[in-house]
Design an enzyme around this catalytic site. Structure first.
Site, PDB file in Angstrom:
ATOM      1  N   GLU A  54       0.824  -1.138  -0.075  1.00  0.00           N
ATOM      2  CA  GLU A  54       0.265   0.003  -0.051  1.00  0.00           C
ATOM      3  C   GLU A  54       0.878   1.312  -0.032  1.00  0.00           C
ATOM      4  O   GLU A  54       1.796   1.329   0.778  1.00  0.00           O
ATOM      5  CB  GLU A  54      -1.019  -0.123   1.302  1.00  0.00           C
ATOM      6  CG  GLU A  54      -2.322   0.394   1.145  1.00  0.00           C
ATOM      7  CD  GLU A  54      -3.051  -0.631   0.011  1.00  0.00           C
ATOM      8  OE1 GLU A  54      -3.165  -0.363  -1.085  1.00  0.00           O
ATOM      9  OE2 GLU A  54      -3.512  -1.723   0.438  1.00  0.00           O
ATOM     10  N   ASP A  57       3.152   2.104  -4.957  1.00  0.00           N
ATOM     11  CA  ASP A  57       3.142   2.298  -6.320  1.00  0.00           C
ATOM     12  C   ASP A  57       3.960   3.587  -6.415  1.00  0.00           C
ATOM     13  O   ASP A  57       4.789   3.530  -7.527  1.00  0.00           O
ATOM     14  CB  ASP A  57       1.887   2.152  -6.734  1.00  0.00           C
ATOM     15  CG  ASP A  57       0.877   3.109  -6.573  1.00  0.00           C
ATOM     16  OD1 ASP A  57       0.976   3.805  -5.496  1.00  0.00           O
ATOM     17  OD2 ASP A  57      -0.379   3.086  -7.075  1.00  0.00           O
ATOM     18  N   LEU A 144     -12.383   0.862  -3.078  1.00  0.00           N
ATOM     19  CA  LEU A 144     -12.471  -0.427  -4.036  1.00  0.00           C
ATOM     20  C   LEU A 144     -11.967   0.393  -5.591  1.00  0.00           C
ATOM     21  O   LEU A 144     -12.390  -0.606  -6.622  1.00  0.00           O
ATOM     22  CB  LEU A 144     -13.696  -1.210  -4.005  1.00  0.00           C
ATOM     23  CG  LEU A 144     -14.015  -1.605  -2.758  1.00  0.00           C
ATOM     24  CD1 LEU A 144     -15.272  -2.603  -2.646  1.00  0.00           C
ATOM     25  CD2 LEU A 144     -12.832  -2.548  -2.220  1.00  0.00           C
ATOM     26  N   SER A 146     -13.349   2.811  -7.332  1.00  0.00           N
ATOM     27  CA  SER A 146     -14.441   3.561  -8.314  1.00  0.00           C
ATOM     28  C   SER A 146     -14.116   4.240  -9.287  1.00  0.00           C
ATOM     29  O   SER A 146     -14.554   4.323 -10.084  1.00  0.00           O
ATOM     30  CB  SER A 146     -15.950   3.808  -7.380  1.00  0.00           C
ATOM     31  OG  SER A 146     -15.376   4.841  -6.712  1.00  0.00           O
ATOM     32  N   SER A 147     -13.196   5.248  -8.836  1.00  0.00           N
ATOM     33  CA  SER A 147     -12.655   6.110  -9.963  1.00  0.00           C
ATOM     34  C   SER A 147     -12.034   5.754 -10.895  1.00  0.00           C
ATOM     35  O   SER A 147     -12.122   6.126 -11.955  1.00  0.00           O
ATOM     36  CB  SER A 147     -11.624   7.131  -9.168  1.00  0.00           C
ATOM     37  OG  SER A 147     -12.392   7.880  -7.658  1.00  0.00           O
ATOM     38  N   ASP A 191      -4.253   1.022  -9.418  1.00  0.00           N
ATOM     39  CA  ASP A 191      -5.698   0.971  -9.662  1.00  0.00           C
ATOM     40  C   ASP A 191      -5.833   0.838 -11.232  1.00  0.00           C
ATOM     41  O   ASP A 191      -6.826  -0.171 -11.415  1.00  0.00           O
ATOM     42  CB  ASP A 191      -6.522   2.110  -9.061  1.00  0.00           C
ATOM     43  CG  ASP A 191      -6.166   2.499  -7.598  1.00  0.00           C
ATOM     44  OD1 ASP A 191      -5.481   1.644  -6.864  1.00  0.00           O
ATOM     45  OD2 ASP A 191      -6.689   3.542  -7.126  1.00  0.00           O
ATOM     46  N   TYR A 241      -3.692  12.402   0.981  1.00  0.00           N
ATOM     47  CA  TYR A 241      -2.779  11.477   0.069  1.00  0.00           C
ATOM     48  C   TYR A 241      -1.731  12.112  -0.370  1.00  0.00           C
ATOM     49  O   TYR A 241      -0.666  11.567  -0.427  1.00  0.00           O
ATOM     50  CB  TYR A 241      -3.870  10.827  -0.966  1.00  0.00           C
ATOM     51  CG  TYR A 241      -3.254  10.017  -2.066  1.00  0.00           C
ATOM     52  CD1 TYR A 241      -3.330   8.484  -1.837  1.00  0.00           C
ATOM     53  CD2 TYR A 241      -2.482  10.505  -3.163  1.00  0.00           C
ATOM     54  CE1 TYR A 241      -2.856   7.662  -2.617  1.00  0.00           C
ATOM     55  CE2 TYR A 241      -1.963   9.484  -3.965  1.00  0.00           C
ATOM     56  CZ  TYR A 241      -2.075   8.061  -3.754  1.00  0.00           C
ATOM     57  OH  TYR A 241      -1.605   7.238  -4.500  1.00  0.00           O
TER      58      TYR A 241
HETATM   59  C1  GLA Z   1      -5.021   4.970  -4.172  1.00  0.00           C
HETATM   60  C2  GLA Z   1      -4.288   5.173  -5.516  1.00  0.00           C
HETATM   61  C3  GLA Z   1      -3.166   4.036  -5.590  1.00  0.00           C
HETATM   62  C4  GLA Z   1      -2.461   3.476  -4.471  1.00  0.00           C
HETATM   63  C5  GLA Z   1      -3.335   3.260  -3.549  1.00  0.00           C
HETATM   64  C6  GLA Z   1      -2.527   3.009  -2.131  1.00  0.00           C
HETATM   65  O1  GLA Z   1      -5.898   3.787  -4.685  1.00  0.00           O
HETATM   66  O2  GLA Z   1      -4.961   5.405  -6.504  1.00  0.00           O
HETATM   67  O3  GLA Z   1      -2.459   4.631  -6.746  1.00  0.00           O
HETATM   68  O4  GLA Z   1      -1.406   4.456  -4.180  1.00  0.00           O
HETATM   69  O5  GLA Z   1      -4.111   4.445  -3.185  1.00  0.00           O
HETATM   70  O6  GLA Z   1      -1.664   1.881  -2.243  1.00  0.00           O
END
Ligand code: GLA
Length: 405
Positions: A54, A57, A144, A146-147, A191, A241
Site C-alpha cells: 500500500e 506504487d 475499491l 470506483s474512480s 488502480d 494522500y
Molecule cells: C489509491 C491510489 C493508488 C495507491 C493506493 C494506495 O488507491 O489511487 O495509486 O497509491 O491508493 O496503495
C-alpha cells in the site's frame, strides 16, 4: 396498507451485470440509440482490492492488486457530433461535455470521464462522442477504486465502445495522467493497472518501476476474499494522500544527500534508512519505514502464496495493517476495529485495510467455511464499537476491462 411506489430506476447494481437490460435502458432514454440499435455497445471495467503493497506504487515499489467482480458498465452509442452525454442509471442525473474541447472541471462524477477525454486528446487519440447510460455495482468511496473503474470504462466508451488502440500499459499511464492532471490527485498506477490487466482467479504482481508484471494464482478454492466496508466513507482528501507522497519524496531527498543514486524509496534499504534517520523529521522517517518494509512484505507474500504458506501470508497482512496504522497514518479506529474482529475469528487467515486508507474497506483472506462466522462477528460487534453499519461481501478475482456486448 400502502405499498411503496416502485423506484423509477430499478436497481442500477443489477443493470451493471446485465448488458441487455442496460442497452434497453439506453434505447429508452436516447433516441440516437433507439434509431441505431446495431451500433450500441456495452463496456465494463472492474474495481479492485489490493492484497498487499500500500502506497508503494508511487514509490516505484511493488503492489499485488486483484480486479474484482464488481465494476462499472456503460451502454453507449458512439457519435461524431462532439458531444458526450452520459446518464446515471441510478439517479437519472446527466453529465455532458465536448470530448475534443474539454473545459474546466464541472465538479462532479462527469469530471472523471472528461479527464480521460482530456488525456486522450493530449495523446492524439481523438476521443469520440457518445450517448450513454452508466450502471455500477461497485460501492463508491469504499476504497475499491470506483474512480479508476469509471476512468477506464470511459476510455473504452470514448473509443467508440472498443478496446482503446494503444498499448495497455500506455493506457494505464494515460488514465493516470487524466486523474493527476485533470482531477488533481497525484496517485500511482496500481488502480488503473488492476482495472485494465485483471485476470479471473489471479492476483497481479506489478513492479511499478520496471512495469514488469505477472499473475499469481489465488491460493485455492478453499480460501475466500472478503471485503468489510467500514461504513465510514473514505476520507481520501486529496490533500492527505498528496501529503503522504510529499513526505516520501522528502525522505528520499534526505537519504540521497549521502547515498548517490537513490531516486525513490524503492532504492532504500533498512540500513540506509537507519543511517539517515537522525537527520530526518520523525514523521517523514516513519512514512519511509512503512514503504521500505511494505515492499519487502509484498515479495515475501508472493513467495508464501507460491509455496502455499497461507499462515505467513496472514502474518504479513497483519504486519502491513499495523504499519499503515502506526507508521503511515492512514488507518482509522473503524478499520482497526474491523481488523481486530477478523483477527479474533477462527478461520480468518489475515486482514488489513486496502487501498488509500482514511476509511473504506478491509480485505480479509478467509477459509471459505469461516466466511459466515466472520460475517456474524462483524455484524454483531462492529456497530457497538463504532456506531456504524458495516457491509461484508465476498469478492472474486475477475477479468479486466472489456466489451460485454
Ligand atoms: C489509491 C491510489 C493508488 C495507491 C493506493 C494506495 O488507491 O489511487 O495509486 O497509491 O491508493 O496503495
Amino acid at each position: 396498507m400502502t405499498t411503496p411506489s416502485p423506484s423509477p430506476y430499478p436497481s442500477a447494481a443489477a443493470l451493471a451485470r446485465d448488458p441487455t437490460a442496460l442497452a434497453a435502458r439506453l434505447a429508452a432514454i436516447e433516441p440516437e440509440a433507439a434509431a441505431r440499435p446495431g451500433d450500441v455497445r456495452v463496456v465494463h471495467a472492474p474495481g479492485r482490492v489490493n492484497l498487499i503493497g500500500e502506497h508503494t506504487d508511487y514509490n516505484e515499489g511493488y503492489v499485488l492488486p486483484v480486479a474484482i467482480d464488481l465494476g462499472i458498465a456503460i451502454a453507449l452509442v458512439p457519435t461524431d457530433d462532439g458531444v458526450v452525454r452520459l446518464t446515471l442509471a441510478e439517479t437519472g442525473e446527466t453529465g455532458e461535455f465536448d470530448p475534443a474541447a474539454v473545459g474546466a472541471r464541472q465538479g462532479g462524477w462527469i469530471d472523471y470521464v472528461a479527464g480521460i477525454a482530456w488525456a486522450m486528446a493530449a495523446a492524439g487519440l481523438g476521443p469520440r462522442g457518445f450517448r450513454g447510460v452508466l450502471a455500477s455495482d461497485l460501492p463508491q468511496g469504499a476504497g475499491l477504486s470506483s474512480s479508476a473503474a469509471l476512468e477506464v470504462v470511459s476510455a473504452w466508451a470514448l473509443s467508440g465502445g472498443e478496446r482503446p488502440t494503444v498499448d495497455p500499459m500506455r493506457l494505464v499511464h494515460l488514465v493516470q495522467r487524466g486523474e493527476n492532471g485533470y482531477i488533481g490527485l497525484n496517485n500511482g498506477i496500481m488502480d488503473q493497472f488492476a482495472s485494465i490487466f485483471g485476470e479471473t482467479g489471479r492476483a497481479l504482481l506489478l513492479d511499478c518501476r520496471t512495469l514488469e508484471h505477472r499473475s499469481i494464482p489465488m491460493a485455492d478454492d478453499d480460501v475466500a476474499l472478503v471485503a468489510c466496508h467500514s461504513g465510514s466513507p473514505r476520507r481520501l482528501e486529496s490533500s492527505a494522500y498528496n501529503e503522504r507522497r510529499s513526505q516520501c519524496e522528502a525522505a528520499v531527498a534526505v537519504i540521497a544527500e549521502t547515498v548517490p543514486g537513490v531516486t525513490a524509496l524503492r532504492d532504500v534499504t533498512p540500513v540506509m534508512l537507519e543511517a539517515a534517520r537522525p537527520r530526518m523529521d520523525p514523521v517523514v522517517a516513519a512514512r519511509a519505514e512503512h514503504i521500505v518494509y511494505e515492499n519487502e512484505r509484498v515479495l515475501a507474500a508472493i513467495a508464501a502464496f507460491e509455496a502455499g504458506d497461507l499462515a505467513t501470508v496472514g502474518r504479513l497482512f497483519y504486519e502491513s495493517h499495523a504499519s499503515m496504522r502506526d507508521l503511515f497514518g492512514i488507518s482509522s479506529p473503524e478499520l482497526d476495529a474491523l481488523v481486530e474482529i477478523a483477527r479474533a475469528t477462527p478461520g480468518v487467515i489475515g486482514a488489513r485495510l486496502t487501498g488509500a486508507g482514511f476509511g473504506g474497506c478491509t480485505i480479509n483472506l478467509v477459509r471459505r467455511d469461516a466466511v459466515p462466522a466472520l460475517r456474524e462477528a462483524v455484524l454483531r460487534e462492529y456497530p457497538g464499537r463504532t456506531g456504524l453499519t458495516p457491509r461484508v461481501f465476498e469478492v472474486a478475482a475477475s477479468a479486466g476491462a472489456r466489451r460485454l456486448a
